[in-house]
Scaffold this active site. Structure first.
Site, PDB file in Angstrom:
ATOM      1  N   HIS A   1       6.743   6.076   4.148  1.00 47.42           N
ATOM      2  CA  HIS A   1       5.556   6.376   3.341  1.00 47.42           C
ATOM      3  C   HIS A   1       5.896   7.234   2.125  1.00 47.42           C
ATOM      4  O   HIS A   1       5.845   8.465   2.191  1.00 47.42           O
ATOM      5  CB  HIS A   1       4.522   7.115   4.190  1.00 47.42           C
ATOM      6  CG  HIS A   1       3.834   6.263   5.196  1.00 47.42           C
ATOM      7  ND1 HIS A   1       2.611   5.684   4.967  1.00 47.42           N
ATOM      8  CD2 HIS A   1       4.208   5.884   6.439  1.00 47.42           C
ATOM      9  CE1 HIS A   1       2.244   4.979   6.030  1.00 47.42           C
ATOM     10  NE2 HIS A   1       3.200   5.091   6.945  1.00 47.42           N
TER      11      HIS A   1
ATOM     12  N   CYS B   1       4.650   0.475   4.908  1.00 45.93           N
ATOM     13  CA  CYS B   1       4.462   0.510   6.361  1.00 45.93           C
ATOM     14  C   CYS B   1       3.873  -0.815   6.854  1.00 45.93           C
ATOM     15  O   CYS B   1       4.561  -1.817   6.918  1.00 45.93           O
ATOM     16  CB  CYS B   1       3.611   1.717   6.752  1.00 45.93           C
ATOM     17  SG  CYS B   1       3.729   2.146   8.511  1.00 45.93           S
TER      18      CYS B   1
ATOM     19  N   GLU C   1       4.018   7.713  -0.370  1.00 49.94           N
ATOM     20  CA  GLU C   1       2.791   8.337  -0.897  1.00 49.94           C
ATOM     21  C   GLU C   1       2.444   9.655  -0.204  1.00 49.94           C
ATOM     22  O   GLU C   1       1.613  10.437  -0.714  1.00 49.94           O
ATOM     23  CB  GLU C   1       1.618   7.355  -0.783  1.00 49.94           C
ATOM     24  CG  GLU C   1       0.920   7.299   0.569  1.00 49.94           C
ATOM     25  CD  GLU C   1       1.702   6.579   1.662  1.00 49.94           C
ATOM     26  OE1 GLU C   1       1.225   6.553   2.806  1.00 49.94           O
ATOM     27  OE2 GLU C   1       2.787   6.047   1.365  1.00 49.94           O
TER      28      GLU C   1
END
Length: 409
Positions: free
Chosen positions: A272, A156, A274
């Site tokens: 993202h 990001c 994660e």
């Protein structure tokens, strides 16, 4: 092969028809998509040095902390990034954005890879955060140029940071506003993704699912994006990176969502990876098995390159001292209050160098009382309009003087 006159004519006619159909199909594609494919096709793929072998099987991954000023510390790391590398067999080491050059050099010699995480820090070229990131980036370049494998992953904000560091172009010139906060979406794979490090070995079925708008396996969560034509406007970007995927925001604006470097083990996702496995505060985060498998694939790929790094701490005691486990994690989704315009508040957070400040969600912007935290929409708009950190600081100082003069008058 022998052709008669008539069979040769038929063969040439068929070949012409095939070329015509392919040409019509290409012309029917959106211009931006054709441009993105053309840019991505100019690329080669990073190769490990000859005879490269694993140097360690317990890699240490540095994570650059981000500033926060109304929180119990001077900087923070979202815990999801720590868990993401742990799930691939690595351990996390916090790198404070305000660390001295000596400390940065010591930590770099000890870690095997680096993450530039997502967050809300402003990426002006002269911002302290960007200056520190550039030092680490240059160390990684030197290491890889000398055959010492050292991977970087940017997520990001970190994805945008990798572009800024490679081009030295202002974020105001590279980025456009997008309607992409809390947006589960698709990843349109470019031709270059087929032989890329990030997606080349991904299960073919998962590749197809990434493009399926009924599944939306990628979580986008950003207010700014980089349109593919920026790689033509600033050729240094296409020299450095190849576009692997693009995504469209809620208004149909296309931006680059995944890339990787051509000559270095540097990877970037505007989305993202994660979050699917480790964040639950944003309702739009996809938690399907497919979303988690894709996220895990990227973590495995990144961490595996870190196993080729020869860096190591000077001692076992130093290794233990470096690890993020020395810092307690805060259940921020439960115990903290986030600003209304903070769209990226993590579920769990590590804070560093704590002081007596009350718990508050991590953010980064100007304020009446702090260096960077913004307290009003006017401050926020001024920050967006500023061209640099020093330019904003000058505006902020002028405004404070005017406020004091008004109070005294």
């Amino acid at each position: 092969v022998h052709f008669t006159g008539s069979s040769l004519q038929m063969w040439l006619l068929r070949l012409t028809l095939v070329a015509l159909v392919v040409g019509l199909a290409q012309s029917a594609r959106p211009v931006a998509e054709v441009e993105a494919q053309a840019i991505s096709n100019t690329a080669n793929t990073y190769q490990l040095p000859p005879n490269a072998t694993y140097k360690n099987t317990k890699p240490l991954i540095g994570i650059l902390t981000q500033p926060c000023h109304d929180c119990p510390g001077t900087s923070y790391v979202a815990a999801a990034f720590v868990k993401w590398v742990e799930a691939a067999g690595a351990r996390a080491v916090p790198i404070r954005f305000h660390a001295s050059d000596e400390e940065l050099a010591r930590l770099f010699r000890s870690i095997n890879g680096l993450i530039f995480p997502g967050g809300l820090t402003w990426l002006w070229l002269d911002a302290p955060y960007v200056i520190t990131a550039r030092k680490l980036f240059n160390m990684a370049l030197e290491a890889n140029n000398n055959g010492d494998v050292f991977p970087i992953h940017g997520t990001c904000l970190g994805f945008q940071l990798l572009h800024i560091l490679a081009s030295n172009v202002s974020r105001n010139d590279l980025l456009i506003e997008t309607n992409s906060t809390s947006h589960a979406s698709t990843l349109k794979l470019m031709d270059a993704a087929a032989d890329s490090i990030m997606f080349g070995s991904l299960n073919h079925e998962l590749q197809k699912k990434l493009e399926d708008p009924m599944l939306n396996l990628a979580l986008e969560n950003h207010e700014y994006g980089m349109p593919p034509p920026m790689y033509k406007k600033y050729p240094v970007l296409s020299d450095w990176y190849k576009i692997l995927t693009t995504t469209k925001d809620r208004q149909g604006i296309e931006y680059i969502s995944s890339m990787e470097a051509k000559k270095y083990p540097f990877f970037g996702t505007q989305w993202h990876p994660e979050k699917p496995s480790f964040e639950f505060g944003i309702p739009e985060i996809p938690h399907t098995l497919d979303a988690i498998l894709v996220a895990q694939h990227l973590a495995n790929t990144f961490v595996d390159y870190a196993r080729f790094s020869s860096h190591k701490p000077e001692s076992h005691e130093q290794e233990l001292e470096m690890l993020i486990y020395n810092t307690p994690v805060v259940f921020s989704a439960k115990d903290e209050v986030f600003a209304d315009d903070n769209y990226d508040g993590p579920d769990m957070t590590y804070y560093f160098d704590p002081d007596e400040k009350p718990p508050h969600g991590p953010d980064d912007g100007p304020s009446y009382s702090g260096e960077l935290k913004y307290a009003s929409r006017r401050d926020y708009e001024a920050m967006k309009a500023a061209g640099s950190y020093s330019e904003f600081k000058a505006w902020q100082t002028q405004r404070r003087r005017a406020t004091v003069a008004q109070m005294l008058g």
